[in-house]
Design a protein around this motif. Structure first.
Motif, PDB file in Angstrom:
ATOM      1  N   ALA A   1       0.806  -1.228   0.000  1.00 16.95           N
ATOM      2  CA  ALA A   1       0.000   0.000   0.000  1.00 16.95           C
ATOM      3  C   ALA A   1       0.837   1.276   0.000  1.00 16.95           C
ATOM      4  O   ALA A   1       0.436   2.281  -0.597  1.00 16.95           O
ATOM      5  N   GLU A   2       2.019   1.260   0.643  1.00 14.74           N
ATOM      6  CA  GLU A   2       2.808   2.492   0.729  1.00 14.74           C
ATOM      7  C   GLU A   2       3.584   2.802  -0.542  1.00 14.74           C
ATOM      8  O   GLU A   2       4.130   3.890  -0.684  1.00 14.74           O
ATOM      9  N   LEU A   3       3.639   1.876  -1.504  1.00 11.57           N
ATOM     10  CA  LEU A   3       4.349   2.120  -2.754  1.00 11.57           C
ATOM     11  C   LEU A   3       3.481   2.926  -3.706  1.00 11.57           C
ATOM     12  O   LEU A   3       2.290   2.660  -3.860  1.00 11.57           O
ATOM     13  N   GLN A   4       4.077   3.920  -4.330  1.00  9.81           N
ATOM     14  CA  GLN A   4       3.375   4.774  -5.278  1.00  9.81           C
ATOM     15  C   GLN A   4       3.948   4.562  -6.675  1.00  9.81           C
ATOM     16  O   GLN A   4       5.148   4.385  -6.836  1.00  9.81           O
ATOM     17  N   VAL A   5       3.093   4.600  -7.670  1.00 11.02           N
ATOM     18  CA  VAL A   5       3.506   4.422  -9.058  1.00 11.02           C
ATOM     19  C   VAL A   5       2.906   5.558  -9.865  1.00 11.02           C
ATOM     20  O   VAL A   5       1.695   5.784  -9.813  1.00 11.02           O
ATOM     21  N   GLU A   6       3.754   6.267 -10.591  1.00  9.16           N
ATOM     22  CA  GLU A   6       3.254   7.339 -11.458  1.00  9.16           C
ATOM     23  C   GLU A   6       2.825   6.706 -12.774  1.00  9.16           C
ATOM     24  O   GLU A   6       3.637   6.417 -13.636  1.00  9.16           O
ATOM     25  N   THR A   7       1.537   6.478 -12.914  1.00 13.81           N
ATOM     26  CA  THR A   7       1.019   5.822 -14.108  1.00 13.81           C
ATOM     27  C   THR A   7      -0.353   6.378 -14.460  1.00 13.81           C
ATOM     28  O   THR A   7      -1.078   6.837 -13.574  1.00 13.81           O
ATOM     29  N   ILE A   8      -0.666   6.340 -15.732  1.00 17.53           N
ATOM     30  CA  ILE A   8      -2.000   6.736 -16.171  1.00 17.53           C
ATOM     31  C   ILE A   8      -2.857   5.503 -16.448  1.00 17.53           C
ATOM     32  O   ILE A   8      -3.993   5.611 -16.881  1.00 17.53           O
ATOM     33  N   LEU A   9      -2.281   4.317 -16.201  1.00 15.59           N
ATOM     34  CA  LEU A   9      -2.986   3.072 -16.487  1.00 15.59           C
ATOM     35  C   LEU A   9      -4.059   2.742 -15.476  1.00 15.59           C
ATOM     36  O   LEU A   9      -4.958   1.982 -15.744  1.00 15.59           O
ATOM     37  N   GLY A  10      -3.952   3.296 -14.310  1.00 14.65           N
ATOM     38  CA  GLY A  10      -4.929   2.980 -13.279  1.00 14.65           C
ATOM     39  C   GLY A  10      -4.684   3.820 -12.043  1.00 14.65           C
ATOM     40  O   GLY A  10      -3.873   4.724 -12.034  1.00 14.65           O
ATOM     41  N   SER A  11      -5.414   3.499 -11.023  1.00 15.72           N
ATOM     42  CA  SER A  11      -5.265   4.205  -9.756  1.00 15.72           C
ATOM     43  C   SER A  11      -5.079   3.163  -8.660  1.00 15.72           C
ATOM     44  O   SER A  11      -5.317   1.986  -8.879  1.00 15.72           O
ATOM     45  N   PRO A  12      -4.668   3.611  -7.480  1.00 20.02           N
ATOM     46  CA  PRO A  12      -4.441   2.652  -6.397  1.00 20.02           C
ATOM     47  C   PRO A  12      -5.664   1.767  -6.169  1.00 20.02           C
ATOM     48  O   PRO A  12      -6.776   2.225  -6.394  1.00 20.02           O
ATOM     49  N   PRO A  13      -5.492   0.556  -5.768  1.00 21.97           N
ATOM     50  CA  PRO A  13      -4.220  -0.113  -5.467  1.00 21.97           C
ATOM     51  C   PRO A  13      -3.495  -0.498  -6.757  1.00 21.97           C
ATOM     52  O   PRO A  13      -4.115  -0.939  -7.726  1.00 21.97           O
ATOM     53  N   TYR A  14      -2.183  -0.321  -6.757  1.00 22.93           N
ATOM     54  CA  TYR A  14      -1.368  -0.626  -7.920  1.00 22.93           C
ATOM     55  C   TYR A  14      -0.974  -2.100  -7.935  1.00 22.93           C
ATOM     56  O   TYR A  14      -0.892  -2.733  -6.890  1.00 22.93           O
ATOM     57  N   SER A  15      -0.720  -2.578  -9.127  1.00 21.40           N
ATOM     58  CA  SER A  15      -0.313  -3.977  -9.270  1.00 21.40           C
ATOM     59  C   SER A  15       1.173  -4.063  -9.622  1.00 21.40           C
ATOM     60  O   SER A  15       1.811  -3.058  -9.921  1.00 21.40           O
ATOM     61  N   VAL A  16       1.703  -5.266  -9.591  1.00 18.96           N
ATOM     62  CA  VAL A  16       3.083  -5.498 -10.000  1.00 18.96           C
ATOM     63  C   VAL A  16       3.267  -5.020 -11.439  1.00 18.96           C
ATOM     64  O   VAL A  16       4.275  -4.405 -11.770  1.00 18.96           O
ATOM     65  N   PHE A  17       2.276  -5.242 -12.297  1.00 20.02           N
ATOM     66  CA  PHE A  17       2.364  -4.782 -13.682  1.00 20.02           C
ATOM     67  C   PHE A  17       2.536  -3.268 -13.752  1.00 20.02           C
ATOM     68  O   PHE A  17       3.350  -2.769 -14.523  1.00 20.02           O
ATOM     69  N   ASP A  18       1.775  -2.530 -12.952  1.00 21.62           N
ATOM     70  CA  ASP A  18       1.898  -1.067 -12.951  1.00 21.62           C
ATOM     71  C   ASP A  18       3.321  -0.645 -12.636  1.00 21.62           C
ATOM     72  O   ASP A  18       3.871   0.257 -13.286  1.00 21.62           O
ATOM     73  N   ALA A  19       3.939  -1.282 -11.651  1.00 24.08           N
ATOM     74  CA  ALA A  19       5.309  -0.938 -11.275  1.00 24.08           C
ATOM     75  C   ALA A  19       6.293  -1.269 -12.380  1.00 24.08           C
ATOM     76  O   ALA A  19       7.163  -0.458 -12.709  1.00 24.08           O
ATOM     77  N   TRP A  20       6.182  -2.447 -12.983  1.00 26.28           N
ATOM     78  CA  TRP A  20       7.093  -2.826 -14.074  1.00 26.28           C
ATOM     79  C   TRP A  20       6.902  -1.927 -15.290  1.00 26.28           C
ATOM     80  O   TRP A  20       7.857  -1.509 -15.921  1.00 26.28           O
ATOM     81  N   PHE A  21       5.658  -1.610 -15.622  1.00 30.86           N
ATOM     82  CA  PHE A  21       5.394  -0.751 -16.774  1.00 30.86           C
ATOM     83  C   PHE A  21       6.034   0.617 -16.558  1.00 30.86           C
ATOM     84  O   PHE A  21       6.692   1.150 -17.444  1.00 30.86           O
ATOM     85  N   HIS A  22       5.852   1.183 -15.346  1.00 29.93           N
ATOM     86  CA  HIS A  22       6.427   2.497 -15.039  1.00 29.93           C
ATOM     87  C   HIS A  22       7.952   2.429 -15.105  1.00 29.93           C
ATOM     88  O   HIS A  22       8.605   3.298 -15.668  1.00 29.93           O
ATOM     89  N   TRP A  23       8.543   1.376 -14.520  1.00 35.66           N
ATOM     90  CA  TRP A  23      10.002   1.239 -14.506  1.00 35.66           C
ATOM     91  C   TRP A  23      10.553   1.115 -15.921  1.00 35.66           C
ATOM     92  O   TRP A  23      11.564   1.725 -16.260  1.00 35.66           O
ATOM     93  N   MET A  24       9.903   0.352 -16.779  1.00 34.93           N
ATOM     94  CA  MET A  24      10.381   0.142 -18.145  1.00 34.93           C
ATOM     95  C   MET A  24      10.182   1.395 -18.997  1.00 34.93           C
ATOM     96  O   MET A  24      10.917   1.629 -19.937  1.00 34.93           O
ATOM     97  N   ASP A  25       9.169   2.178 -18.686  1.00 32.55           N
ATOM     98  CA  ASP A  25       8.883   3.379 -19.453  1.00 32.55           C
ATOM     99  C   ASP A  25       9.931   4.414 -19.152  1.00 32.55           C
ATOM    100  O   ASP A  25      10.400   5.154 -19.908  1.00 32.55           O
TER     101      ASP A  25
END
Length: 64
Positions: free
Chosen positions: A40-64
């Motif tokens: 819950a404390e991890l934040q991801v800057e993504t336009i793909l969705g909103s919290p709660p974030y998934s592992v995919f959201d984190a990988w997508f943001h990191w790769m972008d």
């Protein structure tokens, strides 16, 4: 979903790709792992969705 449903006739190619990735200590994550929620404390800057974030959201943001 590439790891979830192997394409018919691609068994040898999947095996070879798996061997190369294994030699480099790289694993393909399946859709079950990618859909797991992040802590819950991890934040991801993504336009793909909103919290709660998934592992995919984190990988997508990191790769972008």
């Amino acid at each position: 979903m590439v790891t979830d449903i192997p394409l018919p006739g691609w068994g040898e190619e999947y095996r070879q790709i798996g061997q190369v990735l294994d030699r480099h200590d790289i694993a393909l994550l399946d859709s079950q792992v990618l859909s797991l929620p992040l802590e819950a404390e991890l934040q991801v800057e993504t336009i793909l969705g909103s919290p709660p974030y998934s592992v995919f959201d984190a990988w997508f943001h990191w790769m972008d």
